[in-house]
Design an enzyme around this catalytic site. Structure first.
Site, PDB file in Angstrom:
ATOM      1  N   ASP A 278     -14.033  -4.887  -3.410  1.00 17.63           N
ATOM      2  CA  ASP A 278     -14.011  -4.908  -1.949  1.00 17.63           C
ATOM      3  C   ASP A 278     -15.407  -5.310  -1.501  1.00 17.63           C
ATOM      4  O   ASP A 278     -16.374  -4.614  -1.813  1.00 17.63           O
ATOM      5  CB  ASP A 278     -13.662  -3.517  -1.381  1.00 17.63           C
ATOM      6  CG  ASP A 278     -12.234  -3.102  -1.729  1.00 17.63           C
ATOM      7  OD1 ASP A 278     -11.420  -3.986  -2.086  1.00 17.63           O
ATOM      8  OD2 ASP A 278     -11.936  -1.899  -1.656  1.00 17.63           O
TER       9      ASP A 278
ATOM     10  N   ASP B 210       0.872  -1.179   0.000  1.00 18.37           N
ATOM     11  CA  ASP B 210       0.000   0.000   0.000  1.00 18.37           C
ATOM     12  C   ASP B 210       0.904   1.222   0.000  1.00 18.37           C
ATOM     13  O   ASP B 210       1.761   1.356   0.876  1.00 18.37           O
ATOM     14  CB  ASP B 210      -0.890   0.033   1.254  1.00 18.37           C
ATOM     15  CG  ASP B 210      -1.979  -1.040   1.204  1.00 18.37           C
ATOM     16  OD1 ASP B 210      -2.314  -1.495   0.105  1.00 18.37           O
ATOM     17  OD2 ASP B 210      -2.491  -1.418   2.281  1.00 18.37           O
TER      18      ASP B 210
END
Lengths: 253, 197
Positions: free
Chosen positions: A130, A11
């Site tokens: 997601d 990330d």
């Protein structure tokens, strides 16, 4: 025979690696080039970079990061996070990504997936989903904008549309499991496997090889993890040795 | 061997950044072009490819590169085709019915059978190593006049083909780690020897 992949995820916020729990509480976790290089040496089959920068300057930095990582990486690099247009995706591919993942913007404008696929081919396009268990516990819904927006869209119906929309792969992250180290969302994974023939990358919740074995048995083609690699709890090669003993086909060094 | 120059064809349909980075890591000078004369005179020429068969052929026809590639294969001048770059050397593809390929290999490109995962995304065994693939189409058998190796995904398919200093890979050597690097290094070495003869 095609092997099962282990994919460390970085990330990236403003050119640095960060790690949070349930998409929040981000902490600095290092230099992306150094980490990508280390993962490559440790047996990673691919690297996923998610740009979590919230600002325009952060997104510009992400292009630089992709270029720098590309220079050292001789394995595939998939990049996602905040991609809202075909031009943005093309810029990331030109900078050195081999695949781009679209998420929130695809939910808001599904034609983005097809437009992108027409330009670069489906094999370069990843649909990132997601998914969160619905509040009544009945199925899963798509969440966007780092989990802050529950869309009400059925995650399985969305996954089922991925191939026809033009995606070549699904990155399936369980919002409920992400950062928990309690294992992948196996029921979700099995359900998604049942509605698509595309390769599926399981994401969210991995702590050890057993979790990865469960995911592969539930139909995942690849497993993604972040914390366990950042914390140096284990390495892709170490996990592969354990998985190979359980009969999973993996690429050994 | 000092700093060989590699010319990479920019057909607008490939992700060339990874290919450029791979050759730069091997110490090559890299030039990206769509100019037919530059490609004709290149010591080492790479035809990368991501995307679809029809748009790949269109890009070659528009620039006159189709003829350059045919000549290079005919005269055994160093050429590396990657992924779609291999498929374009064939006569046709199920991906784009009715479109003629370059036809320097007597083979037609077909889709993986139903029931295997497509696209094939990932590492598959090739001889003594593993190579990274990202493909939905492939050729099923080694065409006459070429040496080759197979991989398996719903049955055997062609992993790579070679003849002299021509190398064509269905996989991506530029994304195949140190195994891919060795293969590229070997192609450069073989090719540089051939072209200096």
């Amino acid at each position: 025979m095609l092997t099962q992949r282990i994919i460390p995820c970085l990330d990236i916020d403003n050119g640095r690696v960060v790690k949070g729990v349930k998409f929040a509480d981000l902490r600095d976790a290092g230099d992306p080039v150094e980490q990508a290089q280390r993962y490559q040496l440790d047996g990673a089959d691919e690297i996923v970079m998610l740009d979590v920068s919230a600002t325009t300057s952060g997104r510009a930095t992400a292009l630089e990061t992709v270029r720098a990582v590309r220079r050292v990486l001789s394995i595939p690099l998939s990049v996602g996070g905040g991609i809202r247009s075909v031009d943005h995706a093309l810029a990331l591919l030109a900078a050195g990504a081999d695949k781009v993942g679209v998420n929130s913007a695809a939910v808001e404008h599904p034609e983005l997936v097809g437009d992108l696929s027409d330009r670069v081919g489906a094999q370069c396009v990843v649909l990132s989903i997601d998914a969160a268990l619905r509040e009544d516990g009945n199925g899963w819904e798509v969440v966007t904008r780092a989990g802050t927006n529950r869309t009400g869209i059925d995650a399985l119906a969305w996954a089922q549309r991925a191939a026809e929309m033009g995606a070549g792969e699904i990155l399936l992250t369980s919002f409920d499991q992400d950062g928990t180290q309690d294992g992948y969302a196996i029921k979700l994974l099995e359900a998604v496997r049942g509605v698509t023939d595309l390769p599926v990358i399981a994401s969210g919740g991995a702590a050890h090889a057993r979790h990865m074995l469960d995911a592969f048995q539930a139909g995942a083609d690849a497993v993604l993890a972040a914390s366990i690699f950042h914390n140096q709890t284990t390495t892709p090669n170490q996990l592969k040795s354990e998985l190979a003993e359980s009969g999973v086909e993996v690429r050994m060094p | 061997m000092t700093d060989p120059e590699v010319v990479i064809l920019n057909t607008g349909i490939a992700n060339t950044a990874s290919v450029i980075a791979a050759f730069e890591r091997l110490g090559c000078r890299v030039l990206l072009t769509d100019d037919a004369d530059t490609a004709r005179n290149a010591e080492l020429l790479v035809l990368p490819g991501v995307g679809n068969f029809s748009s790949g052929m269109d890009a070659l026809l528009e620039t006159g590169l189709d003829q350059v590639i045919r000549e290079r294969v005919e005269h055994n001048r160093p050429l590396l085709g990657i992924c779609l770059g291999l498929q374009l050397l064939c006569t046709s593809s199920e991906e784009s019915p009715g479109v003629h390929g370059l036809g320097v290999m007597d083979a037609s490109v077909t889709r993986f059978p139903a029931g295997v995962r497509t696209p094939q995304h990932g590492w598959n065994a090739v001889g003594d190593g593993y190579a990274y693939y990202s493909n939905t189409y492939r050729i099923e058998s080694i065409p006459a006049g070429w040496d080759g190796i197979y991989s398996t995904h719903g049955g055997e398919f062609v992993a790579c083909l070679s003849r002299g200093s021509i190398l064509a890979c269905q996989f991506h050597p530029e994304l195949s780690g140190s195994w891919g690097e060795s293969l590229l290094r070997k192609w450069i070495r073989t090719s540089v020897e051939v072209s200096s003869c």
